[in-house]
Design a protein around this motif. Structure first.
Motif, PDB file in Angstrom:
ATOM      1  N   GLU B   3       3.229  -1.895 -12.756  1.00  0.00           N
ATOM      2  CA  GLU B   3       4.522  -1.387 -12.291  1.00  0.00           C
ATOM      3  C   GLU B   3       5.645  -2.122 -13.031  1.00  0.00           C
ATOM      4  OE1 GLU B   3       6.559  -0.974  -7.867  1.00  0.00           O
ATOM      5  OE2 GLU B   3       4.391  -0.993  -8.142  1.00  0.00           O
ATOM      6  N   GLU B 172      -2.721   0.460   2.160  1.00  0.00           N
ATOM      7  CA  GLU B 172      -1.709   1.449   1.811  1.00  0.00           C
ATOM      8  C   GLU B 172      -0.652   0.786   0.932  1.00  0.00           C
ATOM      9  OE1 GLU B 172      -0.193   4.031   4.873  1.00  0.00           O
ATOM     10  OE2 GLU B 172      -1.298   2.885   6.383  1.00  0.00           O
ATOM     11  N   PRO B 173       0.026   1.574   0.091  1.00  0.00           N
ATOM     12  CA  PRO B 173       1.141   1.002  -0.668  1.00  0.00           C
ATOM     13  C   PRO B 173       2.159   0.386   0.283  1.00  0.00           C
ATOM     14  CG  PRO B 173       1.025   3.426  -0.941  1.00  0.00           C
ATOM     15  CD  PRO B 173      -0.184   3.008  -0.197  1.00  0.00           C
ATOM     16  N   GLY B 193      -5.603   0.945  -7.760  1.00  0.00           N
ATOM     17  CA  GLY B 193      -4.200   0.662  -7.458  1.00  0.00           C
ATOM     18  C   GLY B 193      -3.813  -0.723  -7.967  1.00  0.00           C
ATOM     19  N   GLU B 194      -2.603  -1.151  -7.610  1.00  0.00           N
ATOM     20  CA  GLU B 194      -2.100  -2.411  -8.144  1.00  0.00           C
ATOM     21  C   GLU B 194      -1.622  -3.324  -7.036  1.00  0.00           C
ATOM     22  OE1 GLU B 194       0.681  -0.924 -10.975  1.00  0.00           O
ATOM     23  OE2 GLU B 194      -0.835  -0.856 -12.554  1.00  0.00           O
ATOM     24  N   LYS B 195      -1.869  -4.607  -7.241  1.00  0.00           N
ATOM     25  CA  LYS B 195      -1.443  -5.598  -6.261  1.00  0.00           C
ATOM     26  C   LYS B 195      -0.657  -6.701  -6.939  1.00  0.00           C
ATOM     27  CE  LYS B 195      -4.512  -5.274  -2.320  1.00  0.00           C
ATOM     28  NZ  LYS B 195      -5.780  -5.668  -1.672  1.00  0.00           N
ATOM     29  N   SER B 264       0.420  -4.820  -1.750  1.00  0.00           N
ATOM     30  CA  SER B 264      -0.040  -3.556  -2.343  1.00  0.00           C
ATOM     31  C   SER B 264       1.168  -2.796  -2.883  1.00  0.00           C
ATOM     32  CB  SER B 264      -0.760  -2.708  -1.289  1.00  0.00           C
ATOM     33  OG  SER B 264      -1.979  -3.318  -0.926  1.00  0.00           O
ATOM     34  N   LEU B 265       1.133  -2.525  -4.193  1.00  0.00           N
ATOM     35  CA  LEU B 265       2.299  -1.890  -4.822  1.00  0.00           C
ATOM     36  C   LEU B 265       2.218  -0.370  -4.702  1.00  0.00           C
ATOM     37  CD1 LEU B 265       2.597  -4.116  -8.041  1.00  0.00           C
ATOM     38  CD2 LEU B 265       3.818  -4.333  -5.861  1.00  0.00           C
ATOM     39  N   GLU B 266       3.366   0.273  -4.832  1.00  0.00           N
ATOM     40  CA  GLU B 266       3.462   1.729  -4.926  1.00  0.00           C
ATOM     41  C   GLU B 266       2.803   2.164  -6.240  1.00  0.00           C
ATOM     42  OE1 GLU B 266       4.816   3.521  -2.551  1.00  0.00           O
ATOM     43  OE2 GLU B 266       5.857   1.962  -1.399  1.00  0.00           O
ATOM     44  N   PRO B 267       2.383   3.405  -6.371  1.00  0.00           N
ATOM     45  CA  PRO B 267       2.396   4.430  -5.335  1.00  0.00           C
ATOM     46  C   PRO B 267       1.018   4.668  -4.716  1.00  0.00           C
ATOM     47  CG  PRO B 267       2.195   5.469  -7.483  1.00  0.00           C
ATOM     48  CD  PRO B 267       2.068   3.975  -7.694  1.00  0.00           C
ATOM     49  N   ASP B 268      -0.034   3.999  -5.241  1.00  0.00           N
ATOM     50  CA  ASP B 268      -1.392   4.390  -4.842  1.00  0.00           C
ATOM     51  C   ASP B 268      -1.968   3.502  -3.749  1.00  0.00           C
ATOM     52  OD1 ASP B 268      -1.450   6.375  -6.865  1.00  0.00           O
ATOM     53  OD2 ASP B 268      -1.875   4.795  -8.354  1.00  0.00           O
ATOM     54  N   THR B 270      -4.628   0.859  -2.563  1.00  0.00           N
ATOM     55  CA  THR B 270      -5.224  -0.236  -3.334  1.00  0.00           C
ATOM     56  C   THR B 270      -6.610  -0.538  -2.788  1.00  0.00           C
ATOM     57  OG1 THR B 270      -4.327  -1.913  -1.858  1.00  0.00           O
ATOM     58  CG2 THR B 270      -2.970  -1.313  -3.754  1.00  0.00           C
TER      59      THR B 270
END
Ligand SMILES: [Zn+2]
Ligand SMILES: [Zn+2]
Lengths: 332, 332
Positions: B3, B172-173, B193-195, B264-268, B270
């Motif tokens: 992100e 969740e994001p 997803g991304e953290k 937990s980052l947007e948008p997915d 994780t």
């Protein structure tokens, strides 16, 4: 004669009188058993000393024998005890100010110092010497005729540990042993002159702010009861104590872990003899823990961390880290 | 894709990047050996999960099997862990607010909840479930094909203790696991997803004000890093941290006792898998003690007193009595 109570220093906290009872009173055992302070009258515990141990007799018999521990102060009469071993251990690691020093000297030399008029000097002396085998035949024979049977009966009934020593204390009028606690039971026998004793229950630990256990003044309060710094030690204002004035023949029972401040009153020299006993073994622990159990526990924790970290800076920091922002005392 | 760093929340303390190195780099062992955080790239530690474990595949294979632990929040996304045993022990003795609850539910039920659009609801979910034998044959076969040889080599070389478990985390994001430390070594594998991970050295214990050990939120900081109360927690302003953003395939080594907050980052959604290892045995202790030794020591002292006193009111009071007016942190 007990000094007129109205001439005694007035403290900013309440002091209720310590009970006085006769050695023959059946209540005596209750006080000892419950670890409550009491002045015992008529025990004749140190009878031969009461009869004979004035300064002339002591000088005659002790004058030239051995060396005696004499605490000394300059400019004030607060004889705050310090532990020389801890001074040595902390050398170079920590700065601290000691309010008194200790010298060894002949008994004669001590007598010479205290006989100079107080007016015109600013040094004061307090002899604090365990009675040992250097005292010579006369004093030793007096000592053997103390009421050892009574001592043994009490300490046996109470399941105290062994008698560790008898201290001979000789102080100038105005001398103060500032507030501290001992880890021993104490029968404090007044022989000459008068002493005012302030006592505080062990639950007042938090209101008396003792030095850290690693500090040479361990077991002493940081607080000067006559000039407390309430910004550093705010709980002093909630202190509640007990007091008595001891005259020759009185024996004050100072229970283990009870805080006490002992003041030599005008106009005479004061002479006292202490009997110190180790704590007995603990049979049962009940909850909530007693104040004395908690003090013992705190001391063990402090000793453990001191042992593990060694450096006072680190000890201070770690204790603060445990508590600050984490543990909170509830308002009472 | 990482992100855009400029869209990430800005904290009021410095955060330097955590190093990223290849699994083949000879430096990797230095990081692990010195217990310094590092992002390991290209390890393929959980390869089969990376390839297959999207929500569809997981639902297909886990949907109707067993019950899963799902943390839930209402009105916020701070998933602060709590220990249910300590909640039970303290019942009636102490009031405390828990910011999250834990439910057990079928995997399907969890999926239904997180698939509702976030807009229009104020409850959030975070699945945190040890991978165990209820996962069924496909997931189990994927699990067996994780790179166990690599795991064994690292943990063996580092003399870590045994692998205690693998957690499956699905968030969740916007979900945040707020700052805390674990008493285990952690290889944190990002799967989907991304953290964003914030890490703080164990020496920052004093700046992060963990709950008392007896508290259900033991090992968690009392501080909300996004809205710190500086009057209660003044040292937060001196915090210095490290950070990274994990994408699928990244493995973050979180050393034992290091503080971490995981976002937990947007948008997915994780998905992450953790490998937790017990601490190894300590060969030698050197002075001054390390920050991790000190934290372990503080925990032991707190546990001991908790065991001895039982009542949180008494524990708080006794700790305060040890420190207040007695031990002082030196100014730095
Ligand atoms: Zn004493
Ligand atoms: Zn964690």
């Amino acid at each position: 004669m007990v000094e007129d109570i109205s001439t005694l220093y007035t403290y900013n906290f309440p002091l209720i009188p310590i009970s006085r009872i006769s050695v023959d009173s059946p209540e005596l055992k209750d006080y000892l058993y419950k670890e409550l302070p009491v002045v015992i009258e008529g025990s004749n515990l140190v009878g031969p000393a009461l009869e004979k141990w004035d300064l002339g007799y002591l000088t005659e018999n002790l004058g030239d024998r051995g060396l005696y521990n004499v605490m000394q102060t300059k400019g004030h009469q607060m004889f705050k005890y310090f532990d020389q071993n801890k001074v040595t251990q902390l050398k170079g690691k920590m700065e601290f100010v000691l309010e008194a020093s200790t010298d060894e000297m002949k008994f004669q030399e001590f007598v010479k110092r205290i006989q100079l008029p107080q007016r015109g000097r600013d040094t004061y002396s307090y002899l604090q010497q365990p009675l040992n085998d250097t005292v010579g035949p006369n004093i030793f024979s007096d000592f053997r005729r103390f009421n050892w049977e009574l001592v043994k009966r009490w300490s046996g009934d109470m399941k105290w540990g062994s008698l560790t020593n008898n201290m001979l204390l000789i102080g100038e009028p105005g001398n103060i042993t500032p507030v501290h606690y001992d880890e021993q039971q104490n029968l404090f026998c007044q022989v000459g002159g008068e002493k005012r004793c302030l006592l505080f229950h062990p639950r007042h630990f938090d209101k008396l702010y003792p030095y850290p256990v690693y500090h040479p003044c361990d077991r002493q309060s940081k607080v000067n009861l006559r000039a407390p710094d309430l910004s550093l030690y705010p709980l002093v204002s909630q202190l509640e104590g007990m007091e008595c004035v001891l005259s020759p023949g009185d024996v004050l029972y100072i229970p283990i872990y009870w805080w006490h401040q002992i003041e030599s009153l005008e106009p005479d020299l004061t002479t006292s003899i202490t009997f110190w006993f180790k704590a007995g073994s603990i049979d049962t622990i009940s909850f909530p823990l007693s104040a004395t159990h908690k003090v013992a526990m705190m001391r063990n924790i402090e000793k453990m961390l001191t042992e593990a970290l060694k450096d006072p800076k680190e000890i201070n920091e770690l204790f603060c880290n445990i508590v600050e922002g984490r543990y909170f005392k509830e308002e009472k």
